[in-house]
Design an enzyme around this catalytic site. Structure first.
Site, short mmCIF file in Angstrom:
data_model
loop_
_atom_site.label_atom_id
_atom_site.label_comp_id
_atom_site.label_asym_id
_atom_site.label_seq_id
_atom_site.Cartn_x
_atom_site.Cartn_y
_atom_site.Cartn_z
N ASP A 62 0.86 -1.18 0.00
CA ASP A 62 0.00 0.00 0.00
C ASP A 62 0.90 1.23 0.00
OD1 ASP A 62 0.91 -0.27 2.62
OD2 ASP A 62 -1.02 0.20 3.53
N TYR A 64 3.05 4.67 0.80
CA TYR A 64 3.75 5.20 1.98
C TYR A 64 2.77 6.04 2.79
CZ TYR A 64 8.14 4.01 -0.44
OH TYR A 64 9.17 3.37 -1.08
N PHE A 75 6.56 2.11 -4.27
CA PHE A 75 7.97 2.29 -3.88
C PHE A 75 8.55 3.66 -4.24
CE2 PHE A 75 7.56 -2.37 -4.23
CZ PHE A 75 7.95 -2.72 -2.95
N HIS A 184 10.61 -9.47 0.48
CA HIS A 184 10.42 -8.02 0.33
C HIS A 184 11.75 -7.29 0.55
CE1 HIS A 184 8.75 -4.00 1.14
NE2 HIS A 184 7.67 -4.44 0.51
#
Length: 220
Positions: A62, A64, A75, A184
């Site tokens: 989701d 930031y 990202f 991740h």
């Protein structure tokens, strides 16, 4: 609503009951709380990367959730904003994989404009509360997006980082596509297999093998 061919690909979703419920939820959230990204930027990933141009997909969780960071691209953060830890690790892997100099900003627009869909599985979030809009309907829409990309005539590279993204692998059923999965890039998990996974060179090798232009991954 998007302004390109995504309107035809997923337009019918916007009339479905789950999406109407999601809209009501978002109207309430934006009116009473600080929600990221700005409403006008929610669909930036789709606007910047039309369906017919998608070569690769990078799936995030989701947006930031701190002030100034979210811009509707997984990202990515605007220039002038400190590079978040996960993106620091992505840049390190990019350097180790392709030798690209590590950038001094975190804006990934050049990737999006070359056909890299930077898609979060949930497209909004409440300030300071990661994953706070999970289960409100976004996942239904973004799962549909992944299914539609699976139906694409041209091969697509699906880059799945972390358990949340890897859970979507079941939607990618056409064997002509490439799935690259790893832990991740978060500092909590990057050393468990993200570093050394070489997603950028593997993506470009696949694109070239399929007669497609590789991605210039260098952020300038």
């Amino acid at each position: 609503m998007i302004g390109n061919d995504w309107d035809e690909i997923i337009g019918e979703e916007f009339d479905k009951p789950y999406y109407q419920k999601l809209r009501r939820f978002l109207n309430e959230e934006y009116s009473h709380k600080t929600i990221y990204p700005e409403a006008k930027n929610i669909y930036n990933a789709l606007r910047l990367t039309p369906y017919h141009e998608v070569k690769a997909v990078i799936l995030g969780q989701d947006p930031y959730h701190e002030k100034g960071q979210a811009q509707g691209l997984a990202f990515s953060v605007p220039k002038g904003i400190q590079i978040p830890p996960s993106l620091v690790n992505i840049y390190q892997e990019l350097h180790d994989d392709l030798g690209c100099p590590i950038p001094n900003h975190g804006q990934l627009l050049s990737w999006a404009r070359q056909g890299v869909l930077l898609l979060n599985t949930s497209l909004t979030v409440e300030e300071h509360r990661a994953n706070s809009h999970k289960g409100q309907g976004w996942e239904i829409l973004t799962d549909t997006i992944i299914r539609k990309l699976n139906e694409k005539e041209e091969p697509v590279v699906f880059i799945l980082w972390g358990a949340n993204a890897r859970s979507k692998k079941s939607f990618i059923t056409d064997p002509k596509h490439l799935v690259i999965e790893s832990p991740h890039p978060s500092p909590l998990s990057a050393y468990n297999g993200f570093f050394g996974s070489k997603p950028f060179s593997r993506t470009n090798r696949f694109l070239v093998q399929n007669g497609m232009t590789p991605i210039d991954w260098q952020i300038r």
